[in-house]
Write a protein that holds these residues in place. Structure first.
Motif, mmCIF file in Angstrom:
data_model
loop_
_atom_site.group_PDB
_atom_site.id
_atom_site.type_symbol
_atom_site.label_atom_id
_atom_site.label_comp_id
_atom_site.label_asym_id
_atom_site.label_seq_id
_atom_site.Cartn_x
_atom_site.Cartn_y
_atom_site.Cartn_z
ATOM 1 N N TRP A 1 6.498 -17.639 -98.514
ATOM 2 C CA TRP A 1 7.907 -17.331 -98.742
ATOM 3 C C TRP A 1 8.095 -15.832 -98.942
ATOM 4 O O TRP A 1 7.408 -15.216 -99.761
ATOM 5 C CB TRP A 1 8.434 -18.092 -99.956
ATOM 6 N N SER A 2 9.008 -15.243 -98.208
ATOM 7 C CA SER A 2 9.305 -13.819 -98.341
ATOM 8 C C SER A 2 10.684 -13.642 -98.967
ATOM 9 O O SER A 2 11.552 -14.513 -98.845
ATOM 10 C CB SER A 2 9.250 -13.114 -96.983
ATOM 11 N N LEU A 3 10.875 -12.514 -99.629
ATOM 12 C CA LEU A 3 12.151 -12.217 -100.276
ATOM 13 C C LEU A 3 12.428 -10.732 -100.155
ATOM 14 O O LEU A 3 11.697 -9.911 -100.711
ATOM 15 C CB LEU A 3 12.112 -12.630 -101.750
ATOM 16 N N GLY A 4 13.463 -10.396 -99.425
ATOM 17 C CA GLY A 4 13.826 -9.000 -99.262
ATOM 18 C C GLY A 4 12.994 -8.285 -98.211
ATOM 19 O O GLY A 4 11.970 -8.791 -97.743
ATOM 20 N N ASP A 5 13.453 -7.095 -97.845
ATOM 21 C CA ASP A 5 12.778 -6.271 -96.840
ATOM 22 C C ASP A 5 12.092 -5.119 -97.557
ATOM 23 O O ASP A 5 12.622 -4.023 -97.681
ATOM 24 C CB ASP A 5 13.796 -5.754 -95.825
ATOM 25 N N ASP A 6 10.868 -5.390 -98.033
ATOM 26 C CA ASP A 6 10.165 -4.404 -98.844
ATOM 27 C C ASP A 6 9.901 -3.103 -98.103
ATOM 28 O O ASP A 6 10.062 -2.018 -98.665
ATOM 29 C CB ASP A 6 8.842 -4.988 -99.348
ATOM 30 N N LEU A 7 9.482 -3.196 -96.851
ATOM 31 C CA LEU A 7 9.130 -1.982 -96.114
ATOM 32 C C LEU A 7 10.347 -1.086 -95.902
ATOM 33 O O LEU A 7 10.247 0.139 -96.031
ATOM 34 C CB LEU A 7 8.493 -2.354 -94.775
ATOM 35 N N ALA A 8 11.487 -1.690 -95.594
ATOM 36 C CA ALA A 8 12.698 -0.890 -95.412
ATOM 37 C C ALA A 8 13.115 -0.241 -96.725
ATOM 38 O O ALA A 8 13.513 0.928 -96.760
ATOM 39 C CB ALA A 8 13.823 -1.760 -94.860
ATOM 40 N N LEU A 9 13.016 -0.979 -97.824
ATOM 41 C CA LEU A 9 13.396 -0.417 -99.119
ATOM 42 C C LEU A 9 12.446 0.694 -99.547
ATOM 43 O O LEU A 9 12.869 1.676 -100.176
ATOM 44 C CB LEU A 9 13.430 -1.521 -100.175
ATOM 45 N N LEU A 10 11.176 0.568 -99.199
ATOM 46 C CA LEU A 10 10.207 1.609 -99.567
ATOM 47 C C LEU A 10 10.473 2.918 -98.833
ATOM 48 O O LEU A 10 9.984 3.970 -99.254
ATOM 49 C CB LEU A 10 8.783 1.124 -99.294
ATOM 50 N N ASP A 11 11.239 2.876 -97.757
ATOM 51 C CA ASP A 11 11.634 4.102 -97.060
ATOM 52 C C ASP A 11 12.834 4.776 -97.736
ATOM 53 O O ASP A 11 13.218 5.880 -97.351
ATOM 54 C CB ASP A 11 11.992 3.794 -95.605
ATOM 55 N N ILE A 12 13.416 4.095 -98.741
ATOM 56 C CA ILE A 12 14.634 4.591 -99.382
ATOM 57 C C ILE A 12 14.405 4.950 -100.842
ATOM 58 O O ILE A 12 14.849 6.005 -101.310
ATOM 59 C CB ILE A 12 15.762 3.534 -99.283
ATOM 60 N N VAL A 13 13.707 4.086 -101.569
ATOM 61 C CA VAL A 13 13.567 4.269 -103.017
ATOM 62 C C VAL A 13 12.465 5.267 -103.344
ATOM 63 O O VAL A 13 11.655 5.632 -102.493
ATOM 64 C CB VAL A 13 13.282 2.923 -103.722
ATOM 65 N N THR A 14 12.437 5.698 -104.601
ATOM 66 C CA THR A 14 11.391 6.619 -105.063
ATOM 67 C C THR A 14 10.426 5.941 -106.024
ATOM 68 O O THR A 14 9.371 6.482 -106.325
ATOM 69 C CB THR A 14 12.017 7.856 -105.736
ATOM 70 N N SER A 15 10.794 4.750 -106.527
ATOM 71 C CA SER A 15 9.918 3.984 -107.397
ATOM 72 C C SER A 15 10.001 2.504 -107.041
ATOM 73 O O SER A 15 11.096 1.978 -106.812
ATOM 74 C CB SER A 15 10.298 4.163 -108.877
ATOM 75 N N ALA A 16 8.833 1.845 -106.998
ATOM 76 C CA ALA A 16 8.756 0.436 -106.626
ATOM 77 C C ALA A 16 8.272 -0.381 -107.807
ATOM 78 O O ALA A 16 7.149 -0.189 -108.287
ATOM 79 C CB ALA A 16 7.806 0.251 -105.445
ATOM 80 N N ASN A 17 9.112 -1.301 -108.285
ATOM 81 C CA ASN A 17 8.734 -2.210 -109.360
ATOM 82 C C ASN A 17 8.049 -3.416 -108.712
ATOM 83 O O ASN A 17 8.715 -4.278 -108.141
ATOM 84 C CB ASN A 17 9.969 -2.672 -110.140
ATOM 85 N N VAL A 18 6.734 -3.450 -108.777
ATOM 86 C CA VAL A 18 5.968 -4.452 -108.040
ATOM 87 C C VAL A 18 5.745 -5.690 -108.901
ATOM 88 O O VAL A 18 5.166 -5.612 -109.999
ATOM 89 C CB VAL A 18 4.617 -3.878 -107.578
ATOM 90 N N ALA A 19 6.205 -6.842 -108.412
ATOM 91 C CA ALA A 19 6.010 -8.104 -109.119
ATOM 92 C C ALA A 19 4.520 -8.362 -109.309
ATOM 93 O O ALA A 19 3.711 -8.135 -108.406
ATOM 94 C CB ALA A 19 6.656 -9.242 -108.339
ATOM 95 N N CYS A 20 4.169 -8.858 -110.489
ATOM 96 C CA CYS A 20 2.756 -8.970 -110.883
ATOM 97 C C CYS A 20 2.172 -10.368 -110.705
ATOM 98 O O CYS A 20 1.030 -10.617 -111.117
ATOM 99 C CB CYS A 20 2.601 -8.557 -112.341
ATOM 100 N N GLY A 21 2.937 -11.305 -110.142
ATOM 101 C CA GLY A 21 2.430 -12.646 -109.920
ATOM 102 C C GLY A 21 2.915 -13.679 -110.910
ATOM 103 O O GLY A 21 2.654 -14.866 -110.737
ATOM 104 N N PHE A 22 3.635 -13.270 -111.961
ATOM 105 C CA PHE A 22 4.091 -14.224 -112.972
ATOM 106 C C PHE A 22 5.479 -14.781 -112.668
ATOM 107 O O PHE A 22 5.766 -15.925 -112.984
ATOM 108 C CB PHE A 22 4.072 -13.584 -114.360
#
Length: 255
Positions: free
Chosen positions: A16-37
């Motif tokens: 299951w995917s949620l959101g377009d991470d690669l596109a957002l990483l081209d825009i944002v300056t910080s990535a809050n990465v989900a830790c699996g919980f």
């Protein structure tokens, strides 16, 4: 005048995917990465961290309650030592993978119900701050914690020697008390790019946002968040960044 632009990323799970991470990483300056919980898994964490490193985006551990089914949006009453240990576990997991990809975790941002709970609950706030403080030596220094202005986290973190960074939310409605309107309320999440962008500029430049009752609330912040799971998140993030730059606000990571 400068501000960070952060987004919640890596929130898929398995197939299951949620959101377009690669596109957002081209825009944002910080990535809050989900830790699996609340979301994320080892493969998604690895790919998200690798992509963030490639783009020079700061990596944050987005710690949460252990609540995959509820996406971390349900409060859980926990023993403080257990919560502290689970938060430390999550930071270590993402930091270890980030380092293997050539980066590192440079801050911590609680997610969902945990984020809101520790803004008012000093017991759980101390458990989270203690975990960040305990992990600090392994990270090579104190990790900042992202939280709301006026959060209970600030005085506790000061006592522990943990830095805090205040943030605001471009795509969320505010109460007159300066907290986020609960998602179950109508209008809690904003979707219009022009409205979201205008709010972001006002918060960054003037330090205020209009609450749901029409009053202005102080939101002095060093980072502005756009949620990665919001429909149209990429367009919202692009609109926010373009508007900030157009208003003369520099967009760069605080980390």
């Amino acid at each position: 005048m400068k501000i960070d632009l952060n987004a919640d990323l890596g929130e898929g799970f398995g197939v299951w995917s949620l959101g377009d991470d690669l596109a957002l990483l081209d825009i944002v300056t910080s990535a809050n990465v989900a830790c699996g919980f609340h979301a994320g898994d080892p493969l998604i964490i690895r790919r998200t961290c690798a992509a963030a490193v490639d783009r020079g985006v700061s990596i944050g551990a987005q710690v949460s309650y252990r609540d995959l089914a509820g996406f971390g949006r349900r409060e859980i009453d926990m023993d403080p030592e257990e919560l502290c240990s689970e938060v430390m576990y999550q930071i270590a997991a993402v930091d270890g993978i980030a380092r293997a990809m050539g980066g590192r975790v440079s801050y911590v941002k609680p997610h969902g119900a945990l984020y809101n709970r520790i803004c008012r609950d000093v017991v759980q706030a101390e458990a989270v701050v203690a975990a960040v403080a305990d992990y600090g030596p392994a990270a090579g220094g104190s990790l900042p914690v992202l939280t709301l202005p006026g959060s209970a986290v600030h005085p506790i973190a000061e006592r522990y020697g943990v830095p805090t960074v205040s943030e605001c939310f471009a795509d969320r409605a505010y109460t007159p008390a300066g907290t986020l309107l609960p998602r179950r309320e109508i209008g809690a999440v904003l979707h219009d790019p022009d409205e979201v962008a205008a709010r972001a500029v006002r918060m960054a430049r003037d330090g205020v946002v209009t609450a749901v009752d029409g009053t202005d609330v102080r939101v002095d912040a060093r980072s502005v968040c756009v949620h990665g799971d919001t429909p149209g998140a990429v367009a919202l993030a692009e609109a926010v960044r373009d508007a900030l730059v157009g208003a003369g606000v520099g967009v760069e990571s605080f980390a």
